[in-house]
Motif scaffolding. Structure first.
Motif, PDB file in Angstrom:
ATOM      1  N   ARG A 241      -4.986  -1.280   7.321  1.00 21.98           N
ATOM      2  CA  ARG A 241      -5.050  -0.374   8.485  1.00 21.98           C
ATOM      3  C   ARG A 241      -3.658  -0.064   9.004  1.00 21.98           C
ATOM      4  NH1 ARG A 241      -9.880  -3.289   9.442  1.00 21.98           N
ATOM      5  NH2 ARG A 241      -8.832  -4.862  10.713  1.00 21.98           N
ATOM      6  N   ASP A 242      -2.772  -1.063   9.000  1.00 23.31           N
ATOM      7  CA  ASP A 242      -1.376  -0.825   9.403  1.00 23.31           C
ATOM      8  C   ASP A 242      -0.739   0.245   8.523  1.00 23.31           C
ATOM      9  OD1 ASP A 242      -1.451  -2.669  11.426  1.00 23.31           O
ATOM     10  OD2 ASP A 242      -0.505  -4.281  10.275  1.00 23.31           O
ATOM     11  N   ALA A 243      -0.966   0.147   7.216  1.00 21.94           N
ATOM     12  CA  ALA A 243      -0.383   1.110   6.278  1.00 21.94           C
ATOM     13  C   ALA A 243      -0.920   2.516   6.537  1.00 21.94           C
ATOM     14  CB  ALA A 243      -0.693   0.686   4.840  1.00 21.94           C
ATOM     15  N   ILE A 244      -2.219   2.617   6.787  1.00 19.99           N
ATOM     16  CA  ILE A 244      -2.824   3.934   7.040  1.00 19.99           C
ATOM     17  C   ILE A 244      -2.279   4.525   8.336  1.00 19.99           C
ATOM     18  CG2 ILE A 244      -4.973   5.178   7.430  1.00 19.99           C
ATOM     19  CD1 ILE A 244      -4.569   4.123   4.564  1.00 19.99           C
ATOM     20  N   ARG A 245      -2.117   3.683   9.356  1.00 17.57           N
ATOM     21  CA  ARG A 245      -1.563   4.182  10.623  1.00 17.57           C
ATOM     22  C   ARG A 245      -0.141   4.703  10.432  1.00 17.57           C
ATOM     23  NH1 ARG A 245      -4.781   0.038  13.269  1.00 17.57           N
ATOM     24  NH2 ARG A 245      -3.199  -1.537  12.817  1.00 17.57           N
TER      25      ARG A 245
ATOM     26  N   VAL B 134       0.838  -1.203   0.000  1.00 13.96           N
ATOM     27  CA  VAL B 134       0.000   0.000   0.000  1.00 13.96           C
ATOM     28  C   VAL B 134       0.869   1.247   0.000  1.00 13.96           C
ATOM     29  CG1 VAL B 134      -1.809   1.276   1.209  1.00 13.96           C
ATOM     30  CG2 VAL B 134      -1.837  -1.225   1.214  1.00 13.96           C
ATOM     31  N   LEU B 135       1.907   1.260   0.826  1.00 11.78           N
ATOM     32  CA  LEU B 135       2.789   2.428   0.904  1.00 11.78           C
ATOM     33  C   LEU B 135       3.472   2.676  -0.436  1.00 11.78           C
ATOM     34  CD1 LEU B 135       4.519   1.846   4.380  1.00 11.78           C
ATOM     35  CD2 LEU B 135       2.447   3.131   3.870  1.00 11.78           C
ATOM     36  N   ALA B 136       3.961   1.592  -1.066  1.00 14.07           N
ATOM     37  CA  ALA B 136       4.653   1.737  -2.350  1.00 14.07           C
ATOM     38  C   ALA B 136       3.692   2.237  -3.427  1.00 14.07           C
ATOM     39  CB  ALA B 136       5.274   0.407  -2.759  1.00 14.07           C
ATOM     40  N   SER B 137       2.462   1.746  -3.397  1.00 13.34           N
ATOM     41  CA  SER B 137       1.477   2.151  -4.397  1.00 13.34           C
ATOM     42  C   SER B 137       1.127   3.631  -4.257  1.00 13.34           C
ATOM     43  CB  SER B 137       0.213   1.301  -4.246  1.00 13.34           C
ATOM     44  OG  SER B 137      -0.816   1.777  -5.087  1.00 13.34           O
ATOM     45  N   ILE B 138       0.938   4.076  -3.020  1.00 16.43           N
ATOM     46  CA  ILE B 138       0.593   5.487  -2.797  1.00 16.43           C
ATOM     47  C   ILE B 138       1.759   6.390  -3.194  1.00 16.43           C
ATOM     48  CG2 ILE B 138       0.114   7.193  -0.983  1.00 16.43           C
ATOM     49  CD1 ILE B 138      -1.569   4.987   0.387  1.00 16.43           C
ATOM     50  N   GLU B 139       2.984   5.963  -2.884  1.00 15.66           N
ATOM     51  CA  GLU B 139       4.145   6.754  -3.295  1.00 15.66           C
ATOM     52  C   GLU B 139       4.201   6.880  -4.819  1.00 15.66           C
ATOM     53  OE1 GLU B 139       9.054   6.705  -3.132  1.00 15.66           O
ATOM     54  OE2 GLU B 139       7.909   5.219  -1.983  1.00 15.66           O
ATOM     55  N   ALA B 140       3.961   5.773  -5.515  1.00 15.48           N
ATOM     56  CA  ALA B 140       3.999   5.800  -6.983  1.00 15.48           C
ATOM     57  C   ALA B 140       2.921   6.714  -7.553  1.00 15.48           C
ATOM     58  CB  ALA B 140       3.822   4.380  -7.524  1.00 15.48           C
TER      59      ALA B 140
ATOM     60  N   GLU C 243     -10.814   0.849   2.951  1.00 14.19           N
ATOM     61  CA  GLU C 243     -10.048  -0.348   3.320  1.00 14.19           C
ATOM     62  C   GLU C 243     -10.346  -1.523   2.392  1.00 14.19           C
ATOM     63  OE1 GLU C 243     -10.600  -1.529   7.319  1.00 14.19           O
ATOM     64  OE2 GLU C 243      -9.766   0.318   8.177  1.00 14.19           O
ATOM     65  N   ARG C 244     -11.639  -1.743   2.088  1.00  9.77           N
ATOM     66  CA  ARG C 244     -12.001  -2.894   1.271  1.00  9.77           C
ATOM     67  C   ARG C 244     -11.382  -2.801  -0.121  1.00  9.77           C
ATOM     68  NH1 ARG C 244     -15.567  -3.750  -2.502  1.00  9.77           N
ATOM     69  NH2 ARG C 244     -16.623  -1.739  -2.155  1.00  9.77           N
ATOM     70  N   VAL C 245     -11.450  -1.596  -0.702  1.00 12.34           N
ATOM     71  CA  VAL C 245     -10.900  -1.406  -2.048  1.00 12.34           C
ATOM     72  C   VAL C 245      -9.396  -1.632  -2.051  1.00 12.34           C
ATOM     73  CG1 VAL C 245     -10.518   0.269  -3.908  1.00 12.34           C
ATOM     74  CG2 VAL C 245     -12.736   0.169  -2.740  1.00 12.34           C
ATOM     75  N   LEU C 246      -8.695  -1.057  -1.080  1.00 13.33           N
ATOM     76  CA  LEU C 246      -7.240  -1.211  -1.011  1.00 13.33           C
ATOM     77  C   LEU C 246      -6.856  -2.662  -0.737  1.00 13.33           C
ATOM     78  CD1 LEU C 246      -6.238   2.011   0.980  1.00 13.33           C
ATOM     79  CD2 LEU C 246      -5.730   1.516  -1.423  1.00 13.33           C
ATOM     80  N   SER C 247      -7.645  -3.338   0.097  1.00 16.34           N
ATOM     81  CA  SER C 247      -7.389  -4.742   0.402  1.00 16.34           C
ATOM     82  C   SER C 247      -7.483  -5.595  -0.855  1.00 16.34           C
ATOM     83  CB  SER C 247      -8.399  -5.232   1.447  1.00 16.34           C
ATOM     84  OG  SER C 247      -8.306  -6.622   1.632  1.00 16.34           O
ATOM     85  N   GLU C 248      -8.560  -5.377  -1.639  1.00 10.12           N
ATOM     86  CA  GLU C 248      -8.745  -6.153  -2.876  1.00 10.12           C
ATOM     87  C   GLU C 248      -7.704  -5.777  -3.923  1.00 10.12           C
ATOM     88  OE1 GLU C 248     -12.745  -5.340  -3.978  1.00 10.12           O
ATOM     89  OE2 GLU C 248     -13.631  -6.633  -2.417  1.00 10.12           O
ATOM     90  N   GLN C 249      -7.383  -4.499  -3.998  1.00  9.63           N
ATOM     91  CA  GLN C 249      -6.432  -4.021  -5.007  1.00  9.63           C
ATOM     92  C   GLN C 249      -5.050  -4.639  -4.823  1.00  9.63           C
ATOM     93  OE1 GLN C 249      -6.173   0.266  -5.122  1.00  9.63           O
ATOM     94  NE2 GLN C 249      -4.288   0.255  -6.316  1.00  9.63           N
ATOM     95  N   HIS C 250      -4.634  -4.803  -3.545  1.00  9.79           N
ATOM     96  CA  HIS C 250      -3.271  -5.267  -3.263  1.00  9.79           C
ATOM     97  C   HIS C 250      -3.216  -6.722  -2.807  1.00  9.79           C
ATOM     98  CE1 HIS C 250      -1.630  -1.275  -3.840  1.00  9.79           C
ATOM     99  NE2 HIS C 250      -2.589  -0.791  -3.070  1.00  9.79           N
TER     100      HIS C 250
END
Length: 240
Positions: free
Chosen positions: A54-58, A17-23, A39-46
């Motif tokens: 949630r860890d990534a968002i924190r 998630v972190l790498a995707s947001i940075e890109a 959360e659901r969208v990011l979970s399915e996407q990755h």
């Protein structure tokens, strides 16, 4: 399926998630003020669990890159922000507390940044009058003989950060703001009694006024030299 993918990816599934947001920030597909997918969208996407999301968002929150709010309204979820000093500050304080980053190195970094910033601020045209006015206000507050040590330390750190922001360099400003609490810590811990403090405070006040006078007079070379002497004097004289 998600659990299998996470096991294959290792224990740090949130890094996807972190790498995707940075890109996406680098490409311009995401910008400050944008809301992250749920959360659901990011979970399915990755292909990772919602717990990893949630860890990534924190982590992004601690790094000063998102602002989170619970609920289901228009202000809920995670919104991208940019507060670099927030993440740097907490990280630096922990590493200083662990003694991995020696105080002497913090002092040296301060000297490098602050002397450059003072010289640059003094040469700026036009000079930042609102910042000068605020600096004078901070010195006036510090001149109060009844001011306690803790309040002085807070005003002192604000003064130094303010001078650094006058150079107009966003990276230096963020780094100095991130160092502010670490600076307060080592200054506070260096002088622990009123008997020690009163003569130190008198010298610090005089040094602060001389530095600001040099900046006001547009003498960058003098301002930089006085700042170096000021920081080194405290570090050497008070056994930091």
């Amino acid at each position: 399926m998600t659990d299998k993918k996470e096991k294959a990816a290792g224990t740090r599934a949130y890094e996807a998630v972190l790498a995707s947001i940075e890109a996406e920030l680098r490409s311009g597909r995401l910008n400050i003020g944008d809301r992250l997918p749920g959360e659901r969208v990011l979970s399915e996407q990755h292909g990772i669990s919602r717990a990893s999301v949630r860890d990534a968002i924190r982590i992004l929150d601690v790094m000063g890159l998102v602002r989170t709010a619970t609920g289901s309204g228009p202000n809920s979820g995670a919104v991208l922000i940019s507060n670099p000093a927030a993440g740097l500050s907490s990280t630096l304080r922990l590493h200083v507390a662990s003694r991995h980053l020696p105080v002497a190195d913090i002092v040296e970094a301060r000297i490098l940044m602050e002397t450059w910033a003072a010289s640059k601020a003094a040469s700026e045209l036009p000079i930042n009058e609102p910042s000068l006015a605020r600096a004078r206000e901070l010195l006036s507050l510090m001149d109060d003989p009844a001011l306690d040590r803790e309040a002085f330390h807070d005003l002192d750190s604000q003064f130094h950060v303010l001078l650094s922001t006058m150079a107009g360099n966003a990276v230096v400003s963020a780094m100095m703001e991130s160092l502010r609490l670490s600076i307060m810590d080592y200054v506070r811990n260096s002088v622990t009694t009123d008997e020690q403090w009163y003569p130190v405070a008198k010298t610090l006040r005089a040094q602060h006024h001389a530095i600001l006078d040099a900046i006001t007079a547009r003498d960058g070379k003098l301002a930089g030299r006085l700042l170096r002497e000021h920081i080194e004097w405290f570090f050497i004289e008070n056994g930091s």
